[in-house]
Design an enzyme around this catalytic site. Structure first.
Site, PDB file in Angstrom:
ATOM      1  CG  ASP B  77      -1.741   1.101   1.256  1.00 39.47           C
ATOM      2  OD1 ASP B  77      -2.390   1.594   0.314  1.00 39.47           O
ATOM      3  OD2 ASP B  77      -1.520   1.736   2.484  1.00 39.47           O
ATOM      4  CB  THR B 110      -2.214   5.343  -1.613  1.00 46.22           C
ATOM      5  OG1 THR B 110      -2.060   3.888  -1.566  1.00 46.22           O
ATOM      6  CG2 THR B 110      -3.391   5.771  -0.785  1.00 46.22           C
ATOM      7  CB  THR B 111       0.457   2.541  -5.391  1.00 43.06           C
ATOM      8  OG1 THR B 111       0.491   1.931  -4.349  1.00 43.06           O
ATOM      9  CG2 THR B 111       1.999   2.503  -6.018  1.00 43.06           C
ATOM     10  CG  ASP B 410      -6.490   0.598   0.826  1.00 44.79           C
ATOM     11  OD1 ASP B 410      -6.466   1.355   1.602  1.00 44.79           O
ATOM     12  OD2 ASP B 410      -5.365   0.688   0.041  1.00 44.79           O
TER      13      ASP B 410
END
Lengths: 533, 549
Positions: B77, B110-111, B410
């Protein structure tokens, strides 16, 4: 990358190949170290603590070995955690789970060297694990027959678990003891209810499972040391309590004695004594022969009890009173105003016994058996410690088997069975996962190999024969360590808990797959220790 | 330090050659200005995004991070990796915030957002080399981002009518697909967990308001078993045990008194002293004390409760009295848990025994204590009447569990977003490629300097499908070129064509993401584009760094 120094100066980073390398080296090193302890003829390890020679542990137990290592390599630490989990969940198979995870990673290293992408290996391992578990579950024995047959099976599991440990010599004796102890728990898995008391002296064979219950405490001075129920119909009454018997303090915050002279002080002091006396009287209203308290009992109260011929046992700690309440069928009380509501424990005899040089208290003729005591005897402290660990493993795995009755075969039989099932499944796949599944199958076979090697047998020949036997439909074939040949694991009576084997395969696959996925290891700068703290 | 850094002292000298002190301790500080400063910042951002780029996509790799306290974190993550990495460079910290922002707003992607920001800055660097002013670059990027967002909106597929009150099986399948996409990169058994996540969110969803309150969901983990054993538990799971070993393990039809006052004699907050000077006083004090306990228990008993959940500890005597009165009690239940218990059981948190009344009690179908493993660990499950759920995560070691918890969070965020705004876009970088193509075609028609920035933005967008393809073991340039060519062919027929073509990460033999059922939320995609563009502008605007040498 130019000037890409975004991490703190003491931090370090390993990427790609290097990260994989570090994972493999760490994990395989741990697995290789444990490898030699696997199986009935596995070796022991001496663990010497960093503080000096004084604390020495000799053990064969995977979880014990690993938990005393201080390791820096992250992959190795994942494997150690794996073993701890196995220990907490099942209690047995702590070595095999790590060895198997190590084998899986060793095979993966070769696959990567051959240019097989990591995602393919992970997918192959996942499929293989599912196939292996399916085969294992199918082969399992549900033990839904008679209770005697189940007891026999439990005995076999205990024999298998103990055979690799120090209790090997007297394993029949200890296996029986473990099975009896667990069956007495009546389905509970709370091992705290089986108390193991270690006493130096004599030999292992002099260890015993007590019919009643033994408390490793002493009877207070002045009390009777041997109470016997005159008539079995009217057993002794034992009150199990958790209350302060020093001075019965007023707990209201802020209270303080403020007196103007010695007379008043004396009056209050005597009032305090009267209160204690009152409390003792209230306790004795329960019509009891014995009073056991978790906390200390001070002299005044002791005298009160002794005067009335009530046996008083102090400081019996949390586990002690909890077990006592279970065997004596008593409430643990802290208030004594309602004798009619309180359940007071009963037993036929309470007396002081001597084991070695120590005095202990024995409660005999107890109404319930949900807790029990095993007294271990042995020539040295190390021997006793290792015996306790081994016995604990056996008790843990047995109590879990009582909950989930399925069993499977040991002696490499289950491993070979799963290995062949995986390899059959691999035959049907057309893509690269086939190769990964074959490696999984090979890793399972390697466990059999290690078993033979540790027993000093000709591993190549025996594993080949075992493979052939299984391929030929002899699904119960296993390694006969004693005769150094292939035998029938069912006939040899080598049985393990299905839950333990399942968990081993699942956990090892999960951990291997997790570690394979990593392509980058980042070590942050260690937090600076503040000086002078 | 490199020689493009100048000491502040050299910058300002007076006539005699002595330095003029402007900044405190200025001789110890360094300074970089102009394009050099931007370039150094870009280099830092690139190196962070390079670390993350291998984590992108369903076959992205994990990172092991050994934290400053020597704990091990294994994660895929982006937000977690960035947070744990303990970065020092100020621009790197900016990216950490970027990732966190995406995490708190959307929860997923988020990446991607960091990789995109890195790629945008990478492209900006070459524009700066050509002498284009950083602000012009930033303006061009803003324009491009607007075009990209518009194009992504065109691709979006509404999943159901906005005010539909029921969850159709098709809609649920879409939710599971989107959750699987979010989980795919993180955990091997994504499918099972995706179902758990969807069931969990739907159980707390309020379809009238089109929202789901995730605070009604708790995620608890316990080592043992395997990820596949993860399940949705009806009720709340407390990592506690019942206060007295002889209380009942199972209480059906529980009536719960939820207390924040201890079973102990009261301690007024004002400082006071109670002086005892006579025997009578001593005696009455002792009696009062006894009465406190019996009163407390009596009050609880009178209210009709059979279970006590208390935030504080019990005195031994109180504990014994509770047991004798057939009350099951749990002590030391933390603030967050006790609130959860109150919500789940519909009870009120009571802070004084005097206030305890029957209507303030919570009701539960069952309160049950269960034991795990061989170490005697207990867990208490309180099955409330109201929809409070706990996702109970199992796994072979604690690192796996921690990662599974993060991933579940997530996935649940994705599902919640879809309930709020049920609009999906195809995954597999389909949206990025489509946006890139649109921007290129707009750039062809732009006749001022913005053209360069637009082209760079398009090139930066390509970095995402490239990284996806590379991580999945494909030939990146070939794979992306193929998808581009196919999408262009569609555009020839209809310039607003709703394409579903993306990179075939799972090697399933088709580029059609609708067929592979790989979906992401529209909200996450547009948020990624705007956030990354904003951060890029921020970095491009910095032209002076003053700091320690």
């Amino acid at each position: 990358m130019s000037s890409g120094n975004v991490l703190k100066s003491e931090a370090s980073e390993e990427r790609g190949e290097f990260s994989h390398q570090s994972t493999f080296i760490g994990a395989i090193a741990i697995a290789d170290m444990l490898k030699t302890t696997l199986g009935p003829l596995g070796m022991d390890k001496i663990l010497q603590s960093m503080s000096g020679v004084d604390s020495l542990t000799i053990t064969n137990d995977g979880a014990t070995i690993l938990s005393s290592l201080s390791v820096d390599n992250p992959a190795a630490r994942v494997l150690i955690n794996l073993s701890t989990t196995q220990d907490q969940e099942i209690g047995d198979g702590t070595t095999s789970v790590v060895v198997f995870a190590g084998e899986l990673l060793r095979m993966a290293e070769q696959l990567i060297a051959r240019g097989i992408p990591v995602p393919v290996i992970r997918e192959g391992y996942q499929r293989a694990s599912a196939a292996a578990l399916a085969a294992l579950t199918e082969s399992a024995n549900a033990n839904d027959g008679s209770e005697e047959a189940f007891r026999e099976e439990l005995f076999r599991i205990a024999m298998t678990t103990l055979s690799s440990k120090i209790l090997n010599v007297d394993k029949k004796f200890f296996a029986n003891m473990a099975v009896d102890a667990v069956l007495r728990l009546g389905g509970s898995t709370n091992l705290a209810n089986i108390q193991i008391i270690k006493k130096l002296g004599k030999t292992m064979e002099d260890s015993f499972l007590d019919e009643g219950f033994i408390l490793d405490k002493q009877i207070s001075v002045g009390c009777p040391v041997d109470l016997k129920a005159e008539d079995p119909e009217h057993p002794l009454r034992v009150l199990v309590a958790n209350t302060s018997m020093d001075a019965d303090k007023v707990k209201i915050f802020g209270s303080k004695a403020k007196v103007s002279g010695a007379t008043e002080l004396a009056a209050i002091e005597s009032e305090e004594r009267r209160r204690m006396r009152d409390k003792c009287a209230r306790i004795m209203k329960h019509d009891i022969n014995c009073f056991v308290n978790r906390q200390l009992v001070y002299n005044q109260a002791e005298e009160e009890f002794a005067a009335k011929g009530v046996m008083c046992i102090e400081h019996a700690d949390f586990d002690g009173i909890e077990r006592l309440s279970l065997v004596l069928d008593a409430d643990i009380l802290s208030t004594f105003d309602t004798p009619e509501k309180a359940r007071v424990g009963t037993c036929q005899r309470i007396h002081e016994i001597m084991i070695g040089e120590d005095k202990l208290i024995r409660f005999a003729g107890v109404p319930k058996n949900q807790a029990c005591t095993i007294v271990l005897r042995g020539a040295s402290k190390h021997l006793l410690d290792e015996a306790e660990r081994s016995l604990h493993d056996a008790l843990a795995v047995l109590s879990q088997t009582v909950k989930d009755r399925h069993t499977c075969l040991g002696a490499g039989s289950s491993e070979m069975l799963m290995s062949l099932a995986v390899s059959r499944e691999a035959d049907e796949r057309e893509d690269l996962t086939q190769v990964a599944m074959r490696s999984f199958s090979q890793a399972l076979e390697n466990i059999c190999f290690i078993l033979c090697e540790n027993a000093g047998l000709d591993a190549n020949t025996i594993v080949a024969k075992l493979h052939a036997a299984h391929a030929g439909g002899h699904k119960t074939a296993g390694i006969d360590i004693v005769n150094g040949c292939v035998g029938d694991a069912r006939e040899l009576g080598i049985v393990e808990a299905l839950k333990s084997k399942r968990q081993m395969v699942m956990s090892a696959t999960e951990a291997a797959s997790q570690l394979l996925k990593v392509d980058n290891i980042i070590r942050c700068a260690p937090r600076e220790r503040q000086q002078g703290q | 330090m490199s020689n493009n850094q100048q000491s502040l002292t050299m910058a300002v000298d007076e006539e005699t050659g002595r330095p003029v002190i402007i900044i405190r301790d200025q001789e110890e500080k360094g300074r970089i200005t102009g394009v050099q400063a931007i370039k150094q910042n870009i280099a830092a951002a690139k190196s962070v995004s390079f670390i993350l780029s291998t984590s992108l996509g369903p076959k992205g790799a994990d990172k092991i991070i050994v934290t400053p306290d020597s704990e091990i974190v294994i994660s895929n993550d982006g937000a977690t990796i960035m947070e744990q990495m303990d970065l020092e460079h100020p621009i790197a910290k900016l990216l950490v915030d970027l990732s966190k922002c995406q995490d708190s707003e959307i929860g997923d992607g988020t990446t991607g957002v960091v990789v995109l920001a890195g790629a945008l800055l990478d492209q900006a660097e070459s524009l700066l080399d050509r002498g284009i002013h950083p602000i012009r670059v930033a303006d061009g990027y803003d324009l491009a981002s607007q075009i990209a967002v518009d194009r992504v909106r065109e691709l979006s597929m509404p999943m159901r009518a906005n005010c539909a009150k029921d969850v159709t099986p098709e809609f649920k399948q879409f939710l599971v697909d989107a959750a699987s996409t979010a989980l795919g990169s993180k955990i091997a058994q994504g499918e099972k967990l995706a179902n758990v996540a969807v069931d969990a969110v739907l159980s707390v969803a309020d379809l009238n308001r089109n929202d789901a309150d995730l605070s009604l969901l708790k995620v608890k983990g316990k080592v043992g078993g395997s990820i596949e054993d993860t399940s949705l538990v009806d009720g709340i799971v407390l990592d506690k045990d019942i206060s007295h070993p002889q209380m009942k393990d199972v209480t059906p039809d529980a009536k719960l008194a939820i207390l924040t006052c201890p079973f102990e004699p009261p301690k007024p907050k004002t400082k006071y002293e109670l002086s005892i000077s006579t025997v009578e006083q001593y005696r009455s004090l002792a009696e009062t004390e006894q009465k406190f306990f019996t009163d407390m228990i009596q009050r609880v008993k009178d209210s009709g409760a059979n279970t006590v959940i208390c935030q504080w500890g019990f005195d031994d005597e109180a504990n014994s009295l509770l047991m004798q009165n057939d009350l099951t009690a749990v002590r030391w239940v933390g603030g967050e848990d006790i609130e959860a218990v109150a919500i789940a059981t519909g009870g009120r948190i009571v802070s004084r025994f005097e206030d305890l009344t029957p209507e303030k009690l919570g009701t539960a179908v069952e309160v049950r204590q269960e034991m795990y493993g061989t170490t005697g660990d207990h867990m208490i499950t309180i099955q409330g009447k109201r929809g409070y759920k706990t996702v109970f995560v199992r796994g072979s070691n604690k690192m796996v569990i921690e990662e599974a918890k993060r991933s579940l969070h997530d996935a649940m965020c994705v599902v919640r977003d879809l309930i709020r705004a049920p609009t999906l876009v195809p995954g597999g970088a389909c949206a990025e490629i489509a946006a890139s193509l649109r921007i290129t075609s707009v750039a062809n028609e732009t006749d001022d300097i913005e053209q360069y920035a637009l082209r760079s933005f398009a090139a930066a967008l390509d970095a995402i499908p490239m990284a996806l393809a590379r991580n999945s073991g494909l030939q990146p340039i070939e794979a992306v070129a193929q998808v581009k060519a196919k999408q262009l062919k569609e555009l020839e027929r209809d310039p607003k064509y709703k394409t579903t073509l993306g990179v075939d990460c799972m090697a399933r033999g088709t580029n059609d993401m609708a067929e592979q059922r790989v979906f992401e939320t529209l909200a996450s995609k547009t948020q990624q584009l705007t956030l990354a563009t904003q951060v890029t502008r921020m970095v491009l605007k910095i032209d002076d760094i003053i700091g320690q040498l």
